[in-house]
Write a protein that holds these residues in place. Structure first.
Motif, PDB file in Angstrom:
ATOM      1  N   ILE A  15       0.853  -1.229   0.066  1.00 52.64           N
ATOM      2  CA  ILE A  15       0.058   0.007  -0.058  1.00 52.64           C
ATOM      3  C   ILE A  15       1.033   1.164   0.008  1.00 52.64           C
ATOM      4  N   GLU A  16       0.570   2.017  -0.873  1.00 53.77           N
ATOM      5  CA  GLU A  16       1.302   3.420  -1.123  1.00 53.77           C
ATOM      6  C   GLU A  16       0.901   4.260  -0.031  1.00 53.77           C
ATOM      7  N   LEU A  17       1.860   4.806   0.911  1.00 56.79           N
ATOM      8  CA  LEU A  17       1.426   5.556   1.960  1.00 56.79           C
ATOM      9  C   LEU A  17       1.640   7.099   1.594  1.00 56.79           C
ATOM     10  N   GLY A  18       2.273   7.569   0.364  1.00 57.26           N
ATOM     11  CA  GLY A  18       2.427   8.761   0.133  1.00 57.26           C
ATOM     12  C   GLY A  18       1.213   9.714   0.173  1.00 57.26           C
ATOM     13  N   PRO A  19       0.285   9.227  -0.888  1.00 55.25           N
ATOM     14  CA  PRO A  19      -1.098  10.107  -0.635  1.00 55.25           C
ATOM     15  C   PRO A  19      -1.832  10.326   0.807  1.00 55.25           C
ATOM     16  N   PHE A  20      -1.705   9.043   1.656  1.00 57.60           N
ATOM     17  CA  PHE A  20      -2.233   9.392   2.920  1.00 57.60           C
ATOM     18  C   PHE A  20      -1.548  10.482   3.753  1.00 57.60           C
ATOM     19  N   VAL A  21      -0.251  10.244   3.522  1.00 54.22           N
ATOM     20  CA  VAL A  21       0.635  11.271   4.125  1.00 54.22           C
ATOM     21  C   VAL A  21       0.349  12.665   3.983  1.00 54.22           C
ATOM     22  N   ALA A  22       0.327  12.856   2.575  1.00 52.32           N
ATOM     23  CA  ALA A  22      -0.056  14.138   2.158  1.00 52.32           C
ATOM     24  C   ALA A  22      -1.396  14.837   2.680  1.00 52.32           C
ATOM     25  N   ARG A  23      -2.443  13.772   2.652  1.00 54.12           N
ATOM     26  CA  ARG A  23      -3.800  14.239   3.028  1.00 54.12           C
ATOM     27  C   ARG A  23      -3.635  14.432   4.447  1.00 54.12           C
ATOM     28  N   ALA A  24      -2.755  13.719   5.411  1.00 56.16           N
ATOM     29  CA  ALA A  24      -2.753  13.980   6.845  1.00 56.16           C
ATOM     30  C   ALA A  24      -2.305  15.260   7.268  1.00 56.16           C
ATOM     31  N   ALA A  25      -1.661  15.980   6.276  1.00 50.80           N
ATOM     32  CA  ALA A  25      -1.151  17.115   6.713  1.00 50.80           C
ATOM     33  C   ALA A  25      -2.352  18.380   6.829  1.00 50.80           C
ATOM     34  N   CYS A  26      -3.167  18.152   6.109  1.00 48.41           N
ATOM     35  CA  CYS A  26      -4.663  18.922   6.191  1.00 48.41           C
ATOM     36  C   CYS A  26      -5.713  18.238   7.168  1.00 48.41           C
TER      37      CYS A  26
END
Length: 287
Positions: A14-25
């Motif tokens: 599972i690629e976590l990059g998109p979720f990390v970016a979303r977590a910033a907001c």
């Protein structure tokens, strides 16, 4: 060590990059989305059936059709075969529900007749595939007769400690999921105490060297292990042991039941072929 099988099924990372970016907001939304993705990924690796009626149908198909596929040389693990059967049933529930109903009725009729004769499908499967089923049944009868007195002795001397371990586990385990672990731990503690107690009692009564009564007690434990294996084996045998008697007394009924089973297998084969064809066509049309 406990002769159980472990199956490791690995999915795609599972690629976590998109979720990390979303977590910033919005960290809460990111965690929720990641949890949903993990759940979906896990469900793709296991068999998930939501409808109880469908679950029962899948289990009936598994009991009959998996051993049929394995006898034809299908190399796939039973877990994979179960998953494919569930996918096939789910497909026809949406694409052709009338077909599912018809198969369910055929299966129910077949199971009723098996129950009336106190038979198991595995016995009929062996009857269809075995070159000399009478010899294999004679061997089963001989094993049942020879093993019974040995298993009876092992059961008599080990029933009390086994039940005591179960009683302890049921009262110590705080949750049903820990019952098996508690049973094992109780056995590791209680069985040595049982062995030493029996050995000490035998030594006190007979006055023989300690090694002799202790060896006798260890032999009784070995007989207990044999009894456990014999009971597991016996649970699968009643249908097999009744088959020769039915072949003599109710031959016509047995022939009709075999024909009904063969027709069921043909129905399963046609459904499998149609499902695989529909799946292949879907993959070709998917952009």
């Amino acid at each position: 060590r406990f002769q159980s099988e472990v199956i490791l099924s690995v999915g795609e990372p599972i690629e976590l990059g998109p979720f990390v970016a979303r977590a910033a907001c919005d960290a809460r939304e990111a965690v929720s989305a990641l949890t949903a993705t993990i759940q979906k990924s896990i469900e793709s690796l296991i068999q998930v059936i939501e409808e109880p009626g469908t679950q029962e149908l899948v289990e009936e198909l598994e009991r009959i059709y998996i051993q049929e596929l394995k006898s034809r040389g299908d190399p796939r693990h039973e877990l994979e075969l179960r998953r494919r059967i569930a996918e096939c049933v789910q497909y026809f529930r949406h694409a052709n529900p009338e077909r599912v109903v018809a198969v369910s009725r055929q299966l129910a009729s077949y199971r009723r007749k098996l129950h009336a004769l106190r038979l198991q499908d595995a016995a009929l499967h062996e009857l269809e595939t075995s070159g000399n089923w009478r010899r294999s049944h004679a061997r089963r009868v001989a094993l049942a007769c020879l093993g019974f007195p040995v298993a009876l002795v092992g059961f008599a001397f080990n029933w009390l400690p086994y039940e005591a371990c179960g009683w302890i586990a049921r009262r110590v385990a705080p949750h049903p999921t820990r019952l098996s672990s508690a049973h094992i731990v109780a056995g590791m503690v209680f069985f040595p105490v049982w062995v030493l107690s029996l050995g000490g009692l035998a030594w006190g009564i007979t006055g023989r060297p300690v090694a002799q009564p202790l060896s006798a007690v260890l032999l009784l434990l070995a007989l207990g292990a044999f009894a456990a294996g014999y009971l597991r084996w016996w649970e699968r045998q009643p249908g097999f042991l009744r088959l020769p008697l039915l072949a003599l007394r109710k031959r016509r009924m047995l022939v009709r039941l075999r024909l009904e089973r063969n027709e069921l297998i043909r129905v399963f084969d046609r459904a499998r072929e149609d499902f695989l064809a529909a799946e292949a066509q879907s993959l070709q049309t998917t952009p």
